[in-house]
Design a protein around this motif. Structure first.
Motif, PDB file in Angstrom:
ATOM      1  N   ASP A   1       0.794  -1.224   0.000  1.00  0.00           N
ATOM      2  CA  ASP A   1       0.000   0.000   0.000  1.00  0.00           C
ATOM      3  C   ASP A   1       0.830   1.279   0.000  1.00  0.00           C
ATOM      4  O   ASP A   1       0.348   2.336   0.364  1.00  0.00           O
ATOM      5  N   SER A   2       2.083   1.190  -0.378  1.00  0.00           N
ATOM      6  CA  SER A   2       2.934   2.379  -0.390  1.00  0.00           C
ATOM      7  C   SER A   2       3.610   2.533  -1.745  1.00  0.00           C
ATOM      8  O   SER A   2       3.872   1.545  -2.437  1.00  0.00           O
ATOM      9  N   TYR A   3       3.923   3.766  -2.080  1.00  0.00           N
ATOM     10  CA  TYR A   3       4.577   4.083  -3.346  1.00  0.00           C
ATOM     11  C   TYR A   3       5.632   5.139  -3.104  1.00  0.00           C
ATOM     12  O   TYR A   3       5.551   5.903  -2.149  1.00  0.00           O
ATOM     13  N   TRP A   4       6.622   5.185  -3.987  1.00  0.00           N
ATOM     14  CA  TRP A   4       7.538   6.304  -3.977  1.00  0.00           C
ATOM     15  C   TRP A   4       7.741   6.757  -5.404  1.00  0.00           C
ATOM     16  O   TRP A   4       7.619   5.986  -6.348  1.00  0.00           O
ATOM     17  N   MET A   5       8.006   8.034  -5.556  1.00  0.00           N
ATOM     18  CA  MET A   5       8.145   8.619  -6.891  1.00  0.00           C
ATOM     19  C   MET A   5       9.568   9.118  -7.062  1.00  0.00           C
ATOM     20  O   MET A   5      10.062   9.906  -6.256  1.00  0.00           O
ATOM     21  N   GLY A   6      10.222   8.639  -8.087  1.00  0.00           N
ATOM     22  CA  GLY A   6      11.567   9.096  -8.394  1.00  0.00           C
ATOM     23  C   GLY A   6      11.547   9.902  -9.685  1.00  0.00           C
ATOM     24  O   GLY A   6      11.068   9.435 -10.705  1.00  0.00           O
ATOM     25  N   LEU A   7      12.028  11.119  -9.599  1.00  0.00           N
ATOM     26  CA  LEU A   7      12.053  12.006 -10.759  1.00  0.00           C
ATOM     27  C   LEU A   7      13.457  12.550 -10.974  1.00  0.00           C
ATOM     28  O   LEU A   7      14.189  12.794 -10.014  1.00  0.00           O
ATOM     29  N   TYR A   8      13.815  12.741 -12.215  1.00  0.00           N
ATOM     30  CA  TYR A   8      15.095  13.369 -12.516  1.00  0.00           C
ATOM     31  C   TYR A   8      14.861  14.456 -13.546  1.00  0.00           C
ATOM     32  O   TYR A   8      14.362  14.210 -14.636  1.00  0.00           O
ATOM     33  N   TRP A   9      15.199  15.629 -13.151  1.00  0.00           N
ATOM     34  CA  TRP A   9      15.121  16.769 -14.054  1.00  0.00           C
ATOM     35  C   TRP A   9      16.250  17.688 -13.640  1.00  0.00           C
ATOM     36  O   TRP A   9      16.425  17.964 -12.454  1.00  0.00           O
ATOM     37  N   ARG A  10      17.033  18.172 -14.557  1.00  0.00           N
ATOM     38  CA  ARG A  10      18.253  18.891 -14.206  1.00  0.00           C
ATOM     39  C   ARG A  10      18.060  20.021 -13.199  1.00  0.00           C
ATOM     40  O   ARG A  10      18.857  20.201 -12.307  1.00  0.00           O
ATOM     41  N   ASN A  11      17.020  20.792 -13.328  1.00  0.00           N
ATOM     42  CA  ASN A  11      16.854  21.925 -12.423  1.00  0.00           C
ATOM     43  C   ASN A  11      16.042  21.566 -11.172  1.00  0.00           C
ATOM     44  O   ASN A  11      15.867  22.406 -10.293  1.00  0.00           O
ATOM     45  N   ASN A  12      15.532  20.328 -11.110  1.00  0.00           N
ATOM     46  CA  ASN A  12      14.747  19.856  -9.965  1.00  0.00           C
ATOM     47  C   ASN A  12      13.562  20.767  -9.637  1.00  0.00           C
ATOM     48  O   ASN A  12      13.164  20.887  -8.493  1.00  0.00           O
ATOM     49  N   LYS A  13      13.021  21.399 -10.645  1.00  0.00           N
ATOM     50  CA  LYS A  13      11.817  22.220 -10.457  1.00  0.00           C
ATOM     51  C   LYS A  13      10.665  21.532 -11.168  1.00  0.00           C
ATOM     52  O   LYS A  13      10.717  21.279 -12.362  1.00  0.00           O
ATOM     53  N   TYR A  14       9.622  21.224 -10.411  1.00  0.00           N
ATOM     54  CA  TYR A  14       8.470  20.528 -10.953  1.00  0.00           C
ATOM     55  C   TYR A  14       7.220  21.341 -10.657  1.00  0.00           C
ATOM     56  O   TYR A  14       7.052  21.863  -9.552  1.00  0.00           O
ATOM     57  N   TYR A  15       6.368  21.424 -11.646  1.00  0.00           N
ATOM     58  CA  TYR A  15       5.104  22.106 -11.439  1.00  0.00           C
ATOM     59  C   TYR A  15       4.175  21.217 -10.630  1.00  0.00           C
ATOM     60  O   TYR A  15       4.105  20.005 -10.848  1.00  0.00           O
ATOM     61  N   THR A  16       3.482  21.823  -9.701  1.00  0.00           N
ATOM     62  CA  THR A  16       2.572  21.076  -8.829  1.00  0.00           C
ATOM     63  C   THR A  16       1.525  20.321  -9.639  1.00  0.00           C
ATOM     64  O   THR A  16       1.201  19.173  -9.336  1.00  0.00           O
ATOM     65  N   ASP A  17       0.987  20.950 -10.684  1.00  0.00           N
ATOM     66  CA  ASP A  17      -0.014  20.280 -11.517  1.00  0.00           C
ATOM     67  C   ASP A  17       0.560  19.007 -12.158  1.00  0.00           C
ATOM     68  O   ASP A  17      -0.118  17.987 -12.252  1.00  0.00           O
ATOM     69  N   PHE A  18       1.818  19.067 -12.584  1.00  0.00           N
ATOM     70  CA  PHE A  18       2.480  17.903 -13.172  1.00  0.00           C
ATOM     71  C   PHE A  18       2.588  16.773 -12.147  1.00  0.00           C
ATOM     72  O   PHE A  18       2.302  15.607 -12.434  1.00  0.00           O
ATOM     73  N   LEU A  19       3.019  17.114 -10.923  1.00  0.00           N
ATOM     74  CA  LEU A  19       3.166  16.095  -9.884  1.00  0.00           C
ATOM     75  C   LEU A  19       1.829  15.451  -9.535  1.00  0.00           C
ATOM     76  O   LEU A  19       1.723  14.229  -9.424  1.00  0.00           O
ATOM     77  N   LYS A  20       0.795  16.265  -9.388  1.00  0.00           N
ATOM     78  CA  LYS A  20      -0.538  15.743  -9.062  1.00  0.00           C
ATOM     79  C   LYS A  20      -1.038  14.822 -10.180  1.00  0.00           C
ATOM     80  O   LYS A  20      -1.536  13.731  -9.926  1.00  0.00           O
ATOM     81  N   ALA A  21      -0.889  15.271 -11.423  1.00  0.00           N
ATOM     82  CA  ALA A  21      -1.350  14.467 -12.556  1.00  0.00           C
ATOM     83  C   ALA A  21      -0.570  13.153 -12.650  1.00  0.00           C
ATOM     84  O   ALA A  21      -1.135  12.100 -12.940  1.00  0.00           O
ATOM     85  N   SER A  22       0.735  13.187 -12.366  1.00  0.00           N
ATOM     86  CA  SER A  22       1.565  11.979 -12.417  1.00  0.00           C
ATOM     87  C   SER A  22       1.122  10.964 -11.380  1.00  0.00           C
ATOM     88  O   SER A  22       0.988   9.774 -11.666  1.00  0.00           O
ATOM     89  N   VAL A  23       0.882  11.436 -10.177  1.00  0.00           N
ATOM     90  CA  VAL A  23       0.473  10.538  -9.097  1.00  0.00           C
ATOM     91  C   VAL A  23      -0.903   9.949  -9.383  1.00  0.00           C
ATOM     92  O   VAL A  23      -1.123   8.743  -9.257  1.00  0.00           O
ATOM     93  N   ILE A  24      -1.833  10.777  -9.796  1.00  0.00           N
ATOM     94  CA  ILE A  24      -3.184  10.298 -10.089  1.00  0.00           C
ATOM     95  C   ILE A  24      -3.157   9.288 -11.229  1.00  0.00           C
ATOM     96  O   ILE A  24      -3.791   8.238 -11.162  1.00  0.00           O
ATOM     97  N   SER A  25      -2.386   9.580 -12.260  1.00  0.00           N
ATOM     98  CA  SER A  25      -2.282   8.671 -13.402  1.00  0.00           C
ATOM     99  C   SER A  25      -1.692   7.326 -12.980  1.00  0.00           C
ATOM    100  O   SER A  25      -2.193   6.264 -13.353  1.00  0.00           O
ATOM    101  N   ALA A  26      -0.631   7.373 -12.194  1.00  0.00           N
ATOM    102  CA  ALA A  26       0.020   6.136 -11.772  1.00  0.00           C
ATOM    103  C   ALA A  26      -0.883   5.322 -10.855  1.00  0.00           C
ATOM    104  O   ALA A  26      -0.974   4.100 -10.973  1.00  0.00           O
ATOM    105  N   LEU A  27      -1.554   5.987  -9.936  1.00  0.00           N
ATOM    106  CA  LEU A  27      -2.431   5.265  -9.008  1.00  0.00           C
ATOM    107  C   LEU A  27      -3.635   4.665  -9.751  1.00  0.00           C
ATOM    108  O   LEU A  27      -4.067   3.553  -9.420  1.00  0.00           O
ATOM    109  N   THR A  28      -4.142   5.366 -10.741  1.00  0.00           N
ATOM    110  CA  THR A  28      -5.253   4.836 -11.535  1.00  0.00           C
ATOM    111  C   THR A  28      -4.799   3.586 -12.297  1.00  0.00           C
ATOM    112  O   THR A  28      -5.489   2.574 -12.286  1.00  0.00           O
TER     113      THR A  28
END
Length: 116
Positions: free
Chosen positions: A82-109
């Motif tokens: 029942d647990s997940y972790w998200m690993g992301l790599y982007w050079r500037n380590n700046k992620y838009y909140t909408d992107f993170l929310k959409a990624s999590v929702i998509s993966a959980l679905t």
């Protein structure tokens, strides 16, 4: 750690667990002990312990290392049931909140469809 010295026919199990921060000390002590031409791993162990002060643990029984496949460092990965972790790599380590929310929702679905 397995050791194979120049005059040995095969690898031999070093009779102690060594901390990674001590590897350099052990390797140096092993190189210096080659003058003694140790014939057994136990003799080598004694030479290393006499030369270097280490905090190691002797191996009393065969080690059992459980296999846990290491997930990819990118993406959403399941841990346990029942647990997940998200690993992301982007050079500037700046992620838009909408992107993170959409990624999590998509993966959980997608995950919930795999395991109904």
């Amino acid at each position: 750690m397995f050791v194979r010295l120049p005059n040995w026919e095969s690898n031999r199990l070093y009779p102690a667990l060594i901390y990674s921060w001590d590897l350099e000390k052990v390797a140096t002590a092993i190189e210096e002990s080659l003058r003694e031409e140790p014939e057994t791993v136990d003799f080598l162990f004694d030479l290393v312990n006499d030369a270097v002060d280490l905090n190691n643990r002797t191996v009393d029984k065969p080690l059992e290392v459980p296999f846990y496949p290491f997930p990819y460092y990118e993406g959403i990965n399941r841990v346990g049931t029942d647990s997940y972790w998200m690993g992301l790599y982007w050079r500037n380590n700046k992620y838009y909140t909408d992107f993170l929310k959409a990624s999590v929702i998509s993966a959980l679905t997608a995950e919930s469809e795999k395991y109904p």
